[in-house]
Design a protein around this motif. Structure first.
Motif, PDB file in Angstrom:
ATOM      1  N   ASN A  36       0.823  -1.217   0.000  1.00 15.04           N
ATOM      2  CA  ASN A  36       0.000   0.000   0.000  1.00 15.04           C
ATOM      3  C   ASN A  36       0.855   1.265   0.000  1.00 15.04           C
ATOM      4  O   ASN A  36       0.493   2.269  -0.630  1.00 15.04           O
ATOM      5  N   GLN A  37       2.014   1.220   0.663  1.00 16.36           N
ATOM      6  CA  GLN A  37       2.893   2.391   0.669  1.00 16.36           C
ATOM      7  C   GLN A  37       3.524   2.591  -0.711  1.00 16.36           C
ATOM      8  O   GLN A  37       3.654   3.722  -1.188  1.00 16.36           O
ATOM      9  N   GLU A  38       3.922   1.493  -1.332  1.00 15.31           N
ATOM     10  CA  GLU A  38       4.501   1.597  -2.676  1.00 15.31           C
ATOM     11  C   GLU A  38       3.494   2.198  -3.663  1.00 15.31           C
ATOM     12  O   GLU A  38       3.808   3.146  -4.405  1.00 15.31           O
ATOM     13  N   LEU A  39       2.267   1.649  -3.655  1.00  9.07           N
ATOM     14  CA  LEU A  39       1.269   2.121  -4.612  1.00  9.07           C
ATOM     15  C   LEU A  39       0.849   3.563  -4.327  1.00  9.07           C
ATOM     16  O   LEU A  39       0.593   4.341  -5.249  1.00  9.07           O
ATOM     17  N   LYS A  68      -7.727   2.888  -0.206  1.00 11.95           N
ATOM     18  CA  LYS A  68      -8.721   2.281   0.687  1.00 11.95           C
ATOM     19  C   LYS A  68      -9.491   1.192  -0.037  1.00 11.95           C
ATOM     20  O   LYS A  68      -9.746   0.113   0.520  1.00 11.95           O
ATOM     21  N   HIS A  69      -9.853   1.447  -1.297  1.00 13.03           N
ATOM     22  CA  HIS A  69     -10.574   0.453  -2.092  1.00 13.03           C
ATOM     23  C   HIS A  69      -9.712  -0.790  -2.313  1.00 13.03           C
ATOM     24  O   HIS A  69     -10.203  -1.928  -2.217  1.00 13.03           O
ATOM     25  N   LEU A  70      -8.433  -0.592  -2.593  1.00 15.40           N
ATOM     26  CA  LEU A  70      -7.534  -1.721  -2.843  1.00 15.40           C
ATOM     27  C   LEU A  70      -7.383  -2.606  -1.612  1.00 15.40           C
ATOM     28  O   LEU A  70      -7.148  -3.816  -1.727  1.00 15.40           O
ATOM     29  N   LYS A  71      -7.509  -2.021  -0.427  1.00 13.17           N
ATOM     30  CA  LYS A  71      -7.413  -2.793   0.814  1.00 13.17           C
ATOM     31  C   LYS A  71      -8.622  -3.698   1.014  1.00 13.17           C
ATOM     32  O   LYS A  71      -8.553  -4.667   1.763  1.00 13.17           O
ATOM     33  N   GLN A  72      -9.718  -3.367   0.342  1.00 13.28           N
ATOM     34  CA  GLN A  72     -10.976  -4.068   0.595  1.00 13.28           C
ATOM     35  C   GLN A  72     -11.326  -5.112  -0.453  1.00 13.28           C
ATOM     36  O   GLN A  72     -12.297  -5.844  -0.293  1.00 13.28           O
ATOM     37  N   ILE A  73     -10.544  -5.192  -1.524  1.00 10.37           N
ATOM     38  CA  ILE A  73     -10.841  -6.166  -2.577  1.00 10.37           C
ATOM     39  C   ILE A  73      -9.932  -7.388  -2.444  1.00 10.37           C
ATOM     40  O   ILE A  73      -9.004  -7.403  -1.628  1.00 10.37           O
ATOM     41  N   SER A  74     -10.189  -8.410  -3.252  1.00 10.05           N
ATOM     42  CA  SER A  74      -9.406  -9.641  -3.168  1.00 10.05           C
ATOM     43  C   SER A  74      -7.978  -9.406  -3.633  1.00 10.05           C
ATOM     44  O   SER A  74      -7.682  -8.449  -4.365  1.00 10.05           O
ATOM     45  N   ILE A  75      -7.080 -10.295  -3.223  1.00  7.50           N
ATOM     46  CA  ILE A  75      -5.671 -10.160  -3.589  1.00  7.50           C
ATOM     47  C   ILE A  75      -5.466 -10.218  -5.108  1.00  7.50           C
ATOM     48  O   ILE A  75      -4.707  -9.409  -5.645  1.00  7.50           O
ATOM     49  N   PRO A  76      -6.120 -11.136  -5.855  1.00  9.90           N
ATOM     50  CA  PRO A  76      -5.958 -11.126  -7.317  1.00  9.90           C
ATOM     51  C   PRO A  76      -6.430  -9.812  -7.955  1.00  9.90           C
ATOM     52  O   PRO A  76      -5.782  -9.298  -8.878  1.00  9.90           O
ATOM     53  N   GLU A  77      -7.557  -9.270  -7.479  1.00  3.51           N
ATOM     54  CA  GLU A  77      -8.052  -7.993  -8.011  1.00  3.51           C
ATOM     55  C   GLU A  77      -7.058  -6.875  -7.718  1.00  3.51           C
ATOM     56  O   GLU A  77      -6.777  -6.036  -8.565  1.00  3.51           O
ATOM     57  N   HIS A 115       0.786  -8.670   5.146  1.00  2.00           N
ATOM     58  CA  HIS A 115       0.013  -7.442   5.367  1.00  2.00           C
ATOM     59  C   HIS A 115      -1.227  -7.323   4.468  1.00  2.00           C
ATOM     60  O   HIS A 115      -1.498  -6.262   3.899  1.00  2.00           O
ATOM     61  N   PRO A 116      -2.053  -8.369   4.376  1.00  2.00           N
ATOM     62  CA  PRO A 116      -3.325  -8.225   3.657  1.00  2.00           C
ATOM     63  C   PRO A 116      -4.398  -7.711   4.616  1.00  2.00           C
ATOM     64  O   PRO A 116      -4.207  -7.687   5.834  1.00  2.00           O
ATOM     65  N   SER A 117      -5.538  -7.307   4.072  1.00  3.06           N
ATOM     66  CA  SER A 117      -6.699  -7.019   4.905  1.00  3.06           C
ATOM     67  C   SER A 117      -7.369  -8.364   5.167  1.00  3.06           C
ATOM     68  O   SER A 117      -7.954  -8.970   4.268  1.00  3.06           O
ATOM     69  N   LEU A 118      -7.270  -8.867   6.381  1.00  2.00           N
ATOM     70  CA  LEU A 118      -7.657 -10.247   6.684  1.00  2.00           C
ATOM     71  C   LEU A 118      -9.112 -10.600   6.350  1.00  2.00           C
ATOM     72  O   LEU A 118      -9.374 -11.711   5.875  1.00  2.00           O
ATOM     73  N   PHE A 125      -0.145 -10.072  18.407  1.00  4.67           N
ATOM     74  CA  PHE A 125      -0.543  -9.923  17.013  1.00  4.67           C
ATOM     75  C   PHE A 125      -1.127  -8.536  16.772  1.00  4.67           C
ATOM     76  O   PHE A 125      -1.764  -7.951  17.651  1.00  4.67           O
ATOM     77  N   CYS A 126      -0.919  -8.023  15.562  1.00  3.47           N
ATOM     78  CA  CYS A 126      -1.461  -6.722  15.171  1.00  3.47           C
ATOM     79  C   CYS A 126      -2.212  -6.889  13.856  1.00  3.47           C
ATOM     80  O   CYS A 126      -1.636  -7.350  12.863  1.00  3.47           O
ATOM     81  N   TYR A 127      -3.493  -6.532  13.836  1.00  9.19           N
ATOM     82  CA  TYR A 127      -4.306  -6.645  12.624  1.00  9.19           C
ATOM     83  C   TYR A 127      -3.898  -5.577  11.607  1.00  9.19           C
ATOM     84  O   TYR A 127      -3.926  -4.385  11.927  1.00  9.19           O
ATOM     85  N   PRO A 128      -3.519  -5.944  10.387  1.00  9.44           N
ATOM     86  CA  PRO A 128      -3.226  -4.933   9.362  1.00  9.44           C
ATOM     87  C   PRO A 128      -4.432  -4.015   9.144  1.00  9.44           C
ATOM     88  O   PRO A 128      -5.559  -4.492   8.970  1.00  9.44           O
TER      89      PRO A 128
END
Length: 316
Positions: free
Chosen positions: A128-131, A164-173, A223-226, A256-259
């Motif tokens: 997310n920081q890179e993008l 924010k949208h990218l955090k909420q979609i599937s990893i392939p998307e 670091h995905p949105s679990l 543990f820390c939730y991404p």
């Protein structure tokens, strides 16, 4: 009226930080965990972070997360004057800027890392920081193209909205949208300041930290949105990350820390099976009755007066 309040907020925080905020907070029957990310000139300067440490030490006992959780569970009366410090993402500036200040002051802290990213040898970035930094290089029309590709309307082309949208979609998307962004930013070269702010630690950095002072916790493997993952993927990110860190460091990993603070019932159930406690991004103090696998934290970003104000007004 709102504008006047905004103008007065800073001066009020500065005046209150000379003792009012700390005394008000100390009178509350609550403990506090602080959440930090980058400590560097472009986010939170080291000198200001040092003010945080001195200010907190003056009125509170800064303890390890393990001591903090044990005091909470056993009802220790000293809990209301306890503070624990946590640092998310396993950034290299944690080892090179934060750690020397902690060591000098004898202050314990917990660093949450993503072992699969650490395996890359240090210098990697969170996706997310890179993008986000790549999106900063694009103009509005290019971001509109990204928004359309992601299924957003064109008037939602702000960087925050896209990430924010990218955090909420599937990893392939997400991977598809990431590839589009990278193709539009082929000439992207991080600045020196961006490297200091976003590069992650390698195992050599982590092993150089005094284990008596710094506790290492899990921040998942990658670091995905679990909540966007299926049960098998959640199990891998939550449980396998603990095993990977323990294998690399030869010490237990209990926290543990939730991404992004994201969790749901399925995620929480998995975390409870693997860890002694877990932290979120909910800005609250900790009182009796809190679920120790959903520990709230106060934001550590900003000036010392703002941090002092959050001691008794967490959502500030």
């Amino acid at each position: 009226m709102i504008k006047w309040k905004e103008k007065l907020r800073g001066p009020i925080h500065r005046v209150a930080s000379y003792g009012f905020s700390q005394c008000k907070a100390a009178a509350m029957a609550a403990g506090r965990i602080f959440s930090y990310h980058a400590v560097c000139n472009s986010s939170l300067p080291a000198a200001e972070f040092k003010r945080h440490l001195k200010g907190l030490q003056r009125y509170f006992s800064i303890v390890s997360l393990n001591t903090f959780v044990e005091a909470y569970l056993c009802g220790d009366k000293r809990f209301s004057r306890m503070v624990a410090l946590t640092f998310d993402d396993g950034l290299r500036n944690h080892a090179r800027i934060v750690y020397p200040l902690l060591k000098e002051a004898g202050i314990p802290a917990t660093f949450f890392i993503c072992p699969s990213l650490v395996d890359e040898g240090g210098g990697a970035w969170l996706w997310n920081q890179e993008l986000r930094q790549r999106l900063l290089r694009l103009d509005a029309s290019q971001r509109c193209k990204i928004a359309r590709e992601a299924g957003l309307s064109e008037n939602k082309d702000s960087i925050d909205t896209i990430v924010k949208h990218l955090k909420q979609i599937s990893i392939p998307e997400r991977a598809h949208i990431a590839s589009v962004i990278r193709k539009l930013t082929l000439e992207f070269i991080p600045t020196d300041e961006e490297k200091i702010r976003f590069e992650l630690m390698g195992w050599e950095d982590i092993r150089s930290l005094d284990s008596a002072l710094v506790t290492i916790g899990s921040h998942t493997l990658t670091h995905p949105s679990l909540p966007t993952l299926d049960e098998k993927q959640i199990q891998s990110e939550v449980a396998d990350s603990r095993q990977a860190i323990e294998k690399a460091l030869g010490r237990p990993v209990d926290f543990f820390c939730y991404p992004n603070g994201a969790n749901d019932a399925l995620v929480l159930n998995c975390v409870k099976k693997c860890y002694q406690a877990a932290v979120t991004t909910v800005p609250k103090v900790i009182v009796s009755g809190e679920v120790r696998h959903l520990c709230p934290r106060l934001g550590g970003d900003g000036s010392w007066p703002l941090l002092a104000w959050r001691l008794h007004r967490p959502a500030a």
